[in-house]
Design an enzyme around this catalytic site. Structure first.
Site, PDB file in Angstrom:
ATOM      1  N   THR A  72       0.855  -1.200   0.000  1.00 55.44           N
ATOM      2  CA  THR A  72       0.000   0.000   0.000  1.00 55.44           C
ATOM      3  C   THR A  72       0.887   1.244   0.000  1.00 55.44           C
ATOM      4  O   THR A  72       0.648   2.195  -0.755  1.00 55.44           O
ATOM      5  CB  THR A  72      -0.919  -0.002   1.238  1.00 55.44           C
ATOM      6  OG1 THR A  72      -1.707  -1.191   1.198  1.00 55.44           O
ATOM      7  CG2 THR A  72      -1.837   1.202   1.275  1.00 55.44           C
ATOM      8  N   ASN A 151      -7.175  -9.859  -6.341  1.00 58.01           N
ATOM      9  CA  ASN A 151      -7.182 -10.506  -5.016  1.00 58.01           C
ATOM     10  C   ASN A 151      -8.531 -11.089  -4.638  1.00 58.01           C
ATOM     11  O   ASN A 151      -8.609 -11.945  -3.768  1.00 58.01           O
ATOM     12  CB  ASN A 151      -6.720  -9.515  -3.938  1.00 58.01           C
ATOM     13  CG  ASN A 151      -7.529  -8.245  -3.934  1.00 58.01           C
ATOM     14  OD1 ASN A 151      -7.588  -7.540  -4.936  1.00 58.01           O
ATOM     15  ND2 ASN A 151      -8.171  -7.954  -2.830  1.00 58.01           N
ATOM     16  N   GLN A 179      -0.472 -10.194  -5.375  1.00 60.70           N
ATOM     17  CA  GLN A 179      -0.949 -11.577  -5.298  1.00 60.70           C
ATOM     18  C   GLN A 179      -0.108 -12.545  -6.133  1.00 60.70           C
ATOM     19  O   GLN A 179      -0.363 -13.748  -6.104  1.00 60.70           O
ATOM     20  CB  GLN A 179      -2.421 -11.664  -5.737  1.00 60.70           C
ATOM     21  CG  GLN A 179      -3.393 -10.963  -4.796  1.00 60.70           C
ATOM     22  CD  GLN A 179      -3.529 -11.656  -3.434  1.00 60.70           C
ATOM     23  OE1 GLN A 179      -3.160 -12.826  -3.266  1.00 60.70           O
ATOM     24  NE2 GLN A 179      -4.036 -10.938  -2.446  1.00 60.70           N
ATOM     25  N   ALA A 200       5.436  -8.771   1.773  1.00 61.08           N
ATOM     26  CA  ALA A 200       6.012 -10.064   2.161  1.00 61.08           C
ATOM     27  C   ALA A 200       4.993 -11.019   2.795  1.00 61.08           C
ATOM     28  O   ALA A 200       5.106 -12.238   2.660  1.00 61.08           O
ATOM     29  CB  ALA A 200       7.176  -9.836   3.128  1.00 61.08           C
ATOM     30  N   HIS A 201       4.001 -10.458   3.482  1.00 60.88           N
ATOM     31  CA  HIS A 201       3.073 -11.341   4.202  1.00 60.88           C
ATOM     32  C   HIS A 201       2.165 -12.146   3.270  1.00 60.88           C
ATOM     33  O   HIS A 201       1.468 -13.063   3.708  1.00 60.88           O
ATOM     34  CB  HIS A 201       2.231 -10.546   5.218  1.00 60.88           C
ATOM     35  CG  HIS A 201       1.202  -9.638   4.621  1.00 60.88           C
ATOM     36  ND1 HIS A 201      -0.113 -10.007   4.508  1.00 60.88           N
ATOM     37  CD2 HIS A 201       1.284  -8.382   4.111  1.00 60.88           C
ATOM     38  CE1 HIS A 201      -0.799  -9.005   3.965  1.00 60.88           C
ATOM     39  NE2 HIS A 201       0.026  -8.013   3.715  1.00 60.88           N
ATOM     40  N   THR A 237      15.415   4.651   9.722  1.00 63.26           N
ATOM     41  CA  THR A 237      16.207   3.445   9.962  1.00 63.26           C
ATOM     42  C   THR A 237      15.482   2.204   9.441  1.00 63.26           C
ATOM     43  O   THR A 237      14.299   2.009   9.733  1.00 63.26           O
ATOM     44  CB  THR A 237      16.506   3.310  11.473  1.00 63.26           C
ATOM     45  OG1 THR A 237      17.139   4.520  11.888  1.00 63.26           O
ATOM     46  CG2 THR A 237      17.403   2.126  11.770  1.00 63.26           C
ATOM     47  N   CYS A 325     -22.942  -7.828   2.421  1.00 60.30           N
ATOM     48  CA  CYS A 325     -23.582  -8.094   3.709  1.00 60.30           C
ATOM     49  C   CYS A 325     -22.978  -9.259   4.488  1.00 60.30           C
ATOM     50  O   CYS A 325     -23.658  -9.865   5.286  1.00 60.30           O
ATOM     51  CB  CYS A 325     -25.060  -8.367   3.528  1.00 60.30           C
ATOM     52  SG  CYS A 325     -25.868  -7.078   2.622  1.00 60.30           S
TER      53      CYS A 325
HETATM   54  N1  PLP Z   1      -2.983  -5.137  -3.631  1.00 59.52           N
HETATM   55  C1  PLP Z   1      -3.547  -6.334  -3.578  1.00 59.52           C
HETATM   56  C2  PLP Z   1      -3.909  -7.028  -4.834  1.00 59.52           C
HETATM   57  C3  PLP Z   1      -3.794  -6.953  -2.350  1.00 59.52           C
HETATM   58  O1  PLP Z   1      -4.357  -8.160  -2.308  1.00 59.52           O
HETATM   59  C4  PLP Z   1      -3.427  -6.274  -1.175  1.00 59.52           C
HETATM   60  C5  PLP Z   1      -3.724  -6.855   0.140  1.00 59.52           C
HETATM   61  O2  PLP Z   1      -4.747  -7.472   0.333  1.00 59.52           O
HETATM   62  C6  PLP Z   1      -2.805  -5.018  -1.291  1.00 59.52           C
HETATM   63  C7  PLP Z   1      -2.600  -4.481  -2.527  1.00 59.52           C
HETATM   64  C8  PLP Z   1      -2.348  -4.267  -0.090  1.00 59.52           C
HETATM   65  O3  PLP Z   1      -1.377  -4.983   0.584  1.00 59.52           O
HETATM   66  P1  PLP Z   1      -0.854  -4.506   2.026  1.00 59.52           P
HETATM   67  O4  PLP Z   1      -2.079  -4.376   2.880  1.00 59.52           O
HETATM   68  O5  PLP Z   1       0.057  -5.571   2.473  1.00 59.52           O
HETATM   69  O6  PLP Z   1      -0.198  -3.197   1.815  1.00 59.52           O
END
Ligand code: PLP
Length: 373
Positions: A72, A151, A179, A200-201, A237, A325
């Site tokens: 992001t 995503n 993704q 990375a996550h 840093t 919803c």
């Molecule tokens: N772009 C896509 C396609 C994503 O799936 C995500 C997270 O779900 C993001 C951007 C944002 O990633 P982050 O929240 O790790 O910055």
């Protein structure tokens, strides 16, 4: 209760080897990479070795990678700097992008008065390439931002093709590859793309680490001022343990890619087979989707929509909402809203996203869970 995690597009578990590597850095390489003494030099070496290693895996130069805290942040920086510093006057995007892109584009439109064009989405969930070419015929300094793998529904963009089109029209191309990094091969030297971003996550690394790839030919201005870190583009840093963890996670992803891709694809096929056998009216949202994401429209009544995730969660099964919803949200998915008619948008859709830790028995449990609703 056995817990089942089928939400790998949201985030992934960290591999043990990554944790071990990060702990070693926390214990041994706690120096500030900007310090000139041996502690600093050692931390700096860990940082730069990680950068070289990631660059090698993605086929780019180490100098083209800027570490950030997540994708992001990277996307915000790239899009903002493209408008502010590279004098982009128009952005072409689509309504199925991640909010990291859409909200930033919206901000730039309000703040700088840039033009924004949305490329049409086909009923399959794919980008309408003919429309993109039409939009690009307007001669104005343009940046195209389109994601690689969606995503929510898992549709895949032909980066090579879109990149060539952008090149022919002298437009910059930013691709959200969150993704797909670690889940498919990249050769950024050859790929006609100006910017990509990653977190990375999403590939079994730590949260709080990501990067921007900025092709050499594009000179962005700093996102943060206050130091020389990251070539002065992102002062502050560096989180060495996070970066080392990210690099290790990517290394393991690519080492195991063929095996895991095959395994995960089989799981997805099995899941769809079982879903079809138990709920013959089930529908898949999006066509020709990536191997780890399955978004389905369930043949359940609208009234059940709000309860599905809750019921599955009570059984220890984690999946994601695919439509309106669910999990308390009153807004329909902005992605499904582009491809489903109004009446189907109200019905329950689910996103199931697989990882190498899942098994067929996880899927059997999911099916049982759905049958109980
Ligand atoms: N772009 C896509 C396609 C994503 O799936 C995500 C997270 O779900 C993001 C951007 C944002 O990633 P982050 O929240 O790790 O910055």
């Amino acid at each position: 209760m056995k817990k089942i995690y089928l939400d790998n597009a949201a985030t992934t578990s960290i591999r043990q080897e990554v944790i071990d590597e990060m702990i070693a850095v926390l214990q041994n390489d706690f120096g500030n990479p900007s310090s000139a003494h041996s502690y600093g030099r050692s931390a700096k070496t860990a940082l730069e070795t990680s950068r070289k290693s990631i660059a090698k895996m993605l086929g780019c130069a180490a100098q083209e990678l800027i570490f950030t805290s997540n994708a992001t942040e990277a996307t915000n920086w790239i899009l903002k700097s493209a408008v502010r510093d590279l004098k982009v006057e128009r952005i072409i995007t689509s309504k199925i992008e991640h909010h990291a892109t859409l909200y930033t584009v919206n901000y730039l439109q309000k703040m700088y008065g840039i033009d924004v064009d949305f490329v049409k989405i086909l009923p399959s969930g794919q980008i309408d390439i003919t429309h993109l070419v039409e939009l690009l015929s307007k001669k104005v300094k343009t940046l195209v931002t389109l994601m690689h793998v969606n995503n929510e529904i898992g549709t895949v963009l032909d980066i090579e093709k879109v990149g060539r089109i952008c090149e022919q029209h002298h437009a910059l191309f930013h691709c959200d590859t969150v993704q797909s990094v670690g889940k498919t091969e990249f050769n950024l030297n050859e790929l006609p793309v100006d910017f990509i971003v990653a977190s990375a996550h999403k590939f079994h690394g730590p949260k709080g680490a990501g990067f921007a790839f900025v092709k050499k030919t594009n000179v962005l201005q700093p996102m943060l001022y206050g130091g020389e870190q990251e070539k002065g583009l992102r002062a502050g840093t560096e989180a060495v343990h996070q970066v080392v963890g990210m690099s290790k996670a990517l290394e393991l992803s690519y080492e195991n890619l063929n095996k895991e891709r095959h395994y995960i694809s089989d799981l997805k096929d099995y899941c769809l087979e079982q879903l079809k056998a138990n709920f013959p009216e089930i529908r898949v949202n999006g066509e020709a989707t990536f191997y780890n994401i399955l978004n389905i429209l369930l043949p359940f009544s609208e009234e059940k929509t709000a309860m599905i995730l809750f019921n599955l969660d009570m059984k220890g099964i984690a999946v994601s909402r695919g439509s309106a919803c669910q999990s308390g949200s009153v807004k329909p998915s902005h992605v499904l809203a582009e491809i489903l008619p109004e009446d189907e948008l109200k019905k329950p859709s689910l996103r199931i996203s697989f990882g190498h830790n899942n098994t067929k028995s996880d899927i059997d449990e999911l099916i049982e869970g759905l049958k109980g609703i």
